[in-house]
Design a protein around this motif. Structure first.
Motif, PDB file in Angstrom:
ATOM      1  N   SER A 150      45.353  45.273  47.153  1.00 21.07           N
ATOM      2  CA  SER A 150      43.990  45.660  46.787  1.00 21.07           C
ATOM      3  C   SER A 150      43.309  44.602  45.934  1.00 21.07           C
ATOM      4  O   SER A 150      42.098  44.653  45.729  1.00 21.07           O
ATOM      5  CB  SER A 150      44.005  46.992  46.035  1.00 21.07           C
ATOM      6  N   HIS A 151      44.093  43.658  45.413  1.00 20.40           N
ATOM      7  CA  HIS A 151      43.559  42.573  44.597  1.00 20.40           C
ATOM      8  C   HIS A 151      44.095  41.239  45.118  1.00 20.40           C
ATOM      9  O   HIS A 151      45.180  41.176  45.690  1.00 20.40           O
ATOM     10  CB  HIS A 151      43.952  42.736  43.130  1.00 20.40           C
ATOM     11  N   SER A 207      37.048  47.428  50.751  1.00 17.91           N
ATOM     12  CA  SER A 207      38.431  47.731  51.091  1.00 17.91           C
ATOM     13  C   SER A 207      38.842  46.969  52.349  1.00 17.91           C
ATOM     14  O   SER A 207      38.109  46.926  53.343  1.00 17.91           O
ATOM     15  CB  SER A 207      38.597  49.236  51.322  1.00 17.91           C
ATOM     16  N   ARG A 215      43.555  38.465  38.580  1.00 14.48           N
ATOM     17  CA  ARG A 215      43.559  39.353  39.740  1.00 14.48           C
ATOM     18  C   ARG A 215      42.127  39.789  40.041  1.00 14.48           C
ATOM     19  O   ARG A 215      41.463  40.394  39.207  1.00 14.48           O
ATOM     20  CB  ARG A 215      44.461  40.559  39.484  1.00 14.48           C
ATOM     21  N   GLN A 263      39.526  41.948  42.297  1.00 13.61           N
ATOM     22  CA  GLN A 263      39.408  43.082  43.202  1.00 13.61           C
ATOM     23  C   GLN A 263      38.457  42.729  44.341  1.00 13.61           C
ATOM     24  O   GLN A 263      37.380  42.185  44.125  1.00 13.61           O
ATOM     25  CB  GLN A 263      38.887  44.321  42.475  1.00 13.61           C
ATOM     26  N   TYR A 264      38.870  43.027  45.570  1.00 11.75           N
ATOM     27  CA  TYR A 264      38.022  42.739  46.718  1.00 11.75           C
ATOM     28  C   TYR A 264      36.723  43.554  46.632  1.00 11.75           C
ATOM     29  O   TYR A 264      36.726  44.699  46.164  1.00 11.75           O
ATOM     30  CB  TYR A 264      38.740  43.092  48.023  1.00 11.75           C
TER      31      TYR A 264
END
Length: 374
Positions: A101-102, A127, A121, A123-124
Motif C-alpha cells: 500500500s506504500h 489503490s 514510505r 502512500q499511493y
C-alpha cells in the motif's frame, strides 16, 4: 553571511541529527516571528539557505509562519529549489509494488549496499490492489503513471497528485516546456499502419488537444516516451530510427541509432542516463549501453560499457540499468534483484543490495516542490 557560508549551513542541516535539532530550535524561536523580523539574516541569505534544504524539512517550515509559507510556495522559489536539488544530486530511489500500500524511497548514492536506513514510505494516491499499473517515468520530481486506464501525475515528496482527463490507450511521456514555463503530457495513440496521432495535455487545463499531422508509430510494446533535452523520444516501428518530438514547437525529427560496433542485436531499449539519450542493446553474446553525448548528433554515439552474457553471471538479457553515477558505478536490476556494479577499467565488481522487496519496480526521481495540481 555569504553564499558559501549559506551552502555550508544548508549542508549541515541535511544530516538526520542536525535536522531534528534544528527543527526543535526553529520551532521554539520562529513560531511567533515573521521572515522579515530576523535582523541577523538578510532576506536574500534566507532564500539561499532554504533553497538548499530537503523537501521534508521545507514542508515543516511552511507551517511555522505565513512568511515562510509564502516564500516556499512561490513558483520562483520552487524552480530555484529544483535547480539546487539537481546540483546537489538529491535523487531518490522509489520501489513500487502492486502488493504494497506504500512505496518506500531511499537516498540514491553510489556507496549504499543496503537500503534499510533513511527510508520514506509514500502512500499511493490511488489503490493499486487488483489494478493494472504502469509507470511512464518521472520529470522534476513528478511521476506519470497509469492505473486501470486512468493516467495520473504524482509528486510523492509533497503528496500531491492529479488525475488527467480520460484518453485512449497509448504511449505516454511528459516534460517541461521552457517557452511557456509549464509541463506537457504527450500521448502517442496506438494505431495500425506507419503513422499515428499525438495528443498533448498542458498542465492546468482540463483537456487534450491533437497536434496536426501524422507521426511515426512507436515499436510494439513501447509504453513510455523518453525525455531528453526538451524532447520526447521513441523508436519508430517501420525503420527503428529514433523519433524526437520537441515539446516547444511540437514537431518531430528522426535520427539513426548507433551501429552497435558492427554486432547484430536483437533487442534494444531506449532510456536516459545523465540527461543524455541512451540505448541498452542486447545480443546473444553481450549487453551494452550506448550514449548520445550531444543530443541529435549521430556522430556522438559512444559505448559506455559492454557486459558479456553468461549463464553463471548476473549479466544476461534481463539486466536493466537504473542509474549511472558520476563515478561510473551503475545501479542495475537483474530479474528481481538490484546490484551496484563497477565497470571501470573493465572490472565487473558486483555488490548486491540487500533488504529490498525483490518484486518491487525501481524508479529514480529528484526531490522537488513542483505540484501537479498547478
Amino acid at each position: 553571511m555569504d553564499e558559501t557560508t549559506a551552502t555550508a549551513v544548508a549542508e549541515t542541516l541535511t544530516t538526520a541529527t542536525a535536522v531534528a535539532e534544528t527543527l526543535t530550535t526553529v520551532t521554539e524561536t520562529l513560531t511567533t516571528l515573521s521572515l522579515h523580523e530576523l535582523p541577523a539574516l538578510p532576506f536574500e541569505v534566507v532564500i539561499e539557505i532554504l533553497c538548499r534544504l530537503p523537501v521534508k524539512l521545507l514542508l515543516q517550515l511552511r507551517c511555522l509562519c505565513k512568511s515562510f509559507n509564502t516564500l516556499i510556495s512561490d513558483p520562483k522559489f520552487i524552480r530555484k529549489h529544483l535547480r539546487m536539488s539537481t546540483a546537489y544530486h538529491r535523487h531518490r530511489l522509489l520501489l513500487y509494488s502492486l502488493i504494497d500500500s506504500h512505496a518506500p524511497s531511499y537516498p540514491l548514492h553510489s556507496t549504499f549496499i543496503t537500503v534499510t536506513d533513511n527510508a520514506i514510505r509514500h502512500q499511493y494516491p490511488v489503490s493499486l490492489e487488483d489494478q493494472w499499473f504502469y509507470c511512464f517515468g518521472s520529470c522534476d520530481g513528478m511521476f506519470c503513471f497509469e492505473v486501470h486506464r486512468s493516467v495520473f501525475l504524482w509528486n510523492p515528496s509533497i503528496l500531491k497528485f492529479k488525475r488527467l482527463p480520460s484518453l485512449d490507450l497509448g504511449a505516454y511521456g511528459f516534460g517541461y516546456d521552457t517557452s511557456i514555463d509549464n509541463y506537457k503530457v504527450v500521448c502517442v495513440l496506438h494505431n495500425m499502419g506507419n503513422t499515428t496521432k499525438i495528443m498533448v495535455h498542458t498542465l492546468g487545463t482540463d483537456s487534450w488537444r491533437m497536434i496536426p499531422g501524422e507521426f511515426p508509430v512507436p515499436v510494439s510494446g513501447c509504453g513510455s516516451l523518453k525525455l531528453a533535452s526538451g524532447t520526447l523520444n521513441w523508436f519508430a516501428s517501420n525503420d527503428h530510427s529514433i523519433v524526437s518530438f520537441d515539446l516547444v514547437n511540437e514537431s518531430y525529427r528522426k535520427f539513426s541509432a548507433p551501429n552497435y560496433g558492427g554486432e547484430a542485436v536483437y533487442r534494444v531499449i531506449l532510456d536516459v542516463f545523465r540527461d543524455c539519450l541512451c540505448i541498452v542493446a542486447h545480443s546473444h553474446t553481450f549487453s551494452s549501453v550506448w550514449m548520445m553525448k550531444e543530443y541529435g548528433n549521430e556522430e556522438s554515439w559512444t559505448r559506455l560499457f559492454r557486459v558479456p552474457r553468461s549463464e553463471e553471471s548476473i549479466y544476461d538479457t534481463h539486466i536493466e540499468p537504473i542509474w549511472i553515477f558520476e563515478d561510473d558505478q551503475v545501479l542495475m536490476k537483474k530479474d528481481t534483484e538490484l546490484a551496484l556494479c563497477d565497470f571501470k577499467n573493465g572490472a565487473f565488481n558486483i555488490q548486491m543490495i540487500q533488504n529490498i522487496n525483490n518484486y518491487a519496480i525501481p524508479q529514480v526521481y529528484i526531490e522537488s516542490l513542483v505540484s501537479p495540481c498547478t
